[in-house]
Design a protein around this motif. Structure first.
Motif, short mmCIF file in Angstrom:
data_model
loop_
_atom_site.label_atom_id
_atom_site.label_comp_id
_atom_site.label_asym_id
_atom_site.label_seq_id
_atom_site.Cartn_x
_atom_site.Cartn_y
_atom_site.Cartn_z
N GLN A 92 0.83 -1.21 0.00
CA GLN A 92 0.00 0.00 0.00
C GLN A 92 0.86 1.26 0.00
N ASN A 93 1.97 1.24 0.75
CA ASN A 93 2.80 2.44 0.88
C ASN A 93 4.04 2.39 -0.01
N GLY A 144 2.20 9.60 -6.11
CA GLY A 144 1.86 8.31 -5.52
C GLY A 144 1.56 7.25 -6.57
N GLN A 148 3.63 3.79 -7.32
CA GLN A 148 3.04 2.45 -7.32
C GLN A 148 3.29 1.76 -8.65
N GLU A 167 -3.29 -4.33 -0.28
CA GLU A 167 -3.99 -3.04 -0.46
C GLU A 167 -3.26 -2.16 -1.49
N GLY A 170 -4.68 1.30 -1.87
CA GLY A 170 -5.15 1.93 -0.63
C GLY A 170 -4.77 3.38 -0.47
N ASN A 171 -3.66 3.82 -1.08
CA ASN A 171 -3.21 5.21 -0.94
C ASN A 171 -3.42 6.03 -2.21
N SER A 177 -6.06 4.70 -9.12
CA SER A 177 -6.29 3.30 -8.77
C SER A 177 -6.67 2.49 -10.00
#
Length: 227
Positions: A92-93, A144, A148, A167, A170-171, A177
């Motif tokens: 997620q991060n 972000g 990813q 996830e 998730g961020n 997304s």
């Protein structure tokens, strides 16, 4: 061929002298190229299950076979070697290394395996995720969604047999997304990788072939997704 087999997996922690069981006797089996989602409320044991399946942690009882290798009695170094050979991760991060460029981050799994000369393959993966011109940028210079996408390229760099995604959206905002999810499933199909996805997003889970629902550390449903 079975790539992941889990039998009666239980995980108990001791906190302040009390035992807390966060996973109760979970069993499952996945074949090569399966796509699989684990869903459930926060604190239900999803990430614990993912970590045990990937050999990041050791179960209190039960067994895990990853690519026909039993993880239970392996040392930390031996489990790390299995992960380097067979596993990709998306978090997620993002978990990119801040002191390395995007291209260098993608190269990390190859270097951990002792492979040299992977620059061309790493650059091709960055281009595949739409970041061919950003290889010299550091994570702090990327959005972000771009970070990813770099982590997606990194996850597929060592041609893993199985990919664990915790996830992964998730961020990220909804539009970003959607881009990341589309890339994830495209790359997964092209590579024939088994995908294990932990998510709160039921729409995302519905894109997989099979959904495992857990609550309070126990499986409450294990169902195929209608095509």
């Amino acid at each position: 061929m079975s790539i992941l087999k889990v039998e009666n997996l239980t995980k108990t922690y001791v906190s302040a002298g009390r035992e807390l069981t966060v996973l109760h006797a979970v069993s499952l089996e996945l074949q090569a190229a399966d796509t699989f989602a684990i869903v459930g409320p926060s604190g239900s044991g999803k990430t614990t299950l993912l970590g045990l399946c990937a050999g990041l942690d050791r179960a209190t009882s039960g067994s895990v076979w990853l690519n026909n290798i039993q993880l239970d009695n392996l040392s930390e170094d031996q489990r790390a070697a299995v992960r380097n050979q067979h596993v990709g991760f998306i978090f997620q991060n993002f978990q990119l290394l801040p002191t390395l460029t995007a291209l260098e981050n993608v190269l990390v799994p190859l270097e951990l395996r002792g492979e040299r000369g992977g620059g061309r393959a790493a650059q091709a993966l960055l281009e595949r995720v739409g970041l061919g011109g950003r290889g010299h940028h550091y994570p702090a210079q990327l959005s972000g969604g771009e970070q990813q996408r770099v982590s997606l390229a990194r996850a597929f760099a060592n041609r893993p047999g199985i990919l664990f995604a915790d996830e992964p959206t998730g961020n990220l905002d909804a539009d970003t997304s959607a881009t990341v999810v589309e890339l994830l499933f495209e790359l997964n199909r092209e590579a024939g990788t088994t995908l294990v996805l932990v998510t709160h997003d039921l729409e995302l889970a519905a894109k997989t072939q099979r959904v495992l629902r857990i609550k309070g550390g126990a499986v409450v449903a294990d169902s195929l997704v209608a095509a």
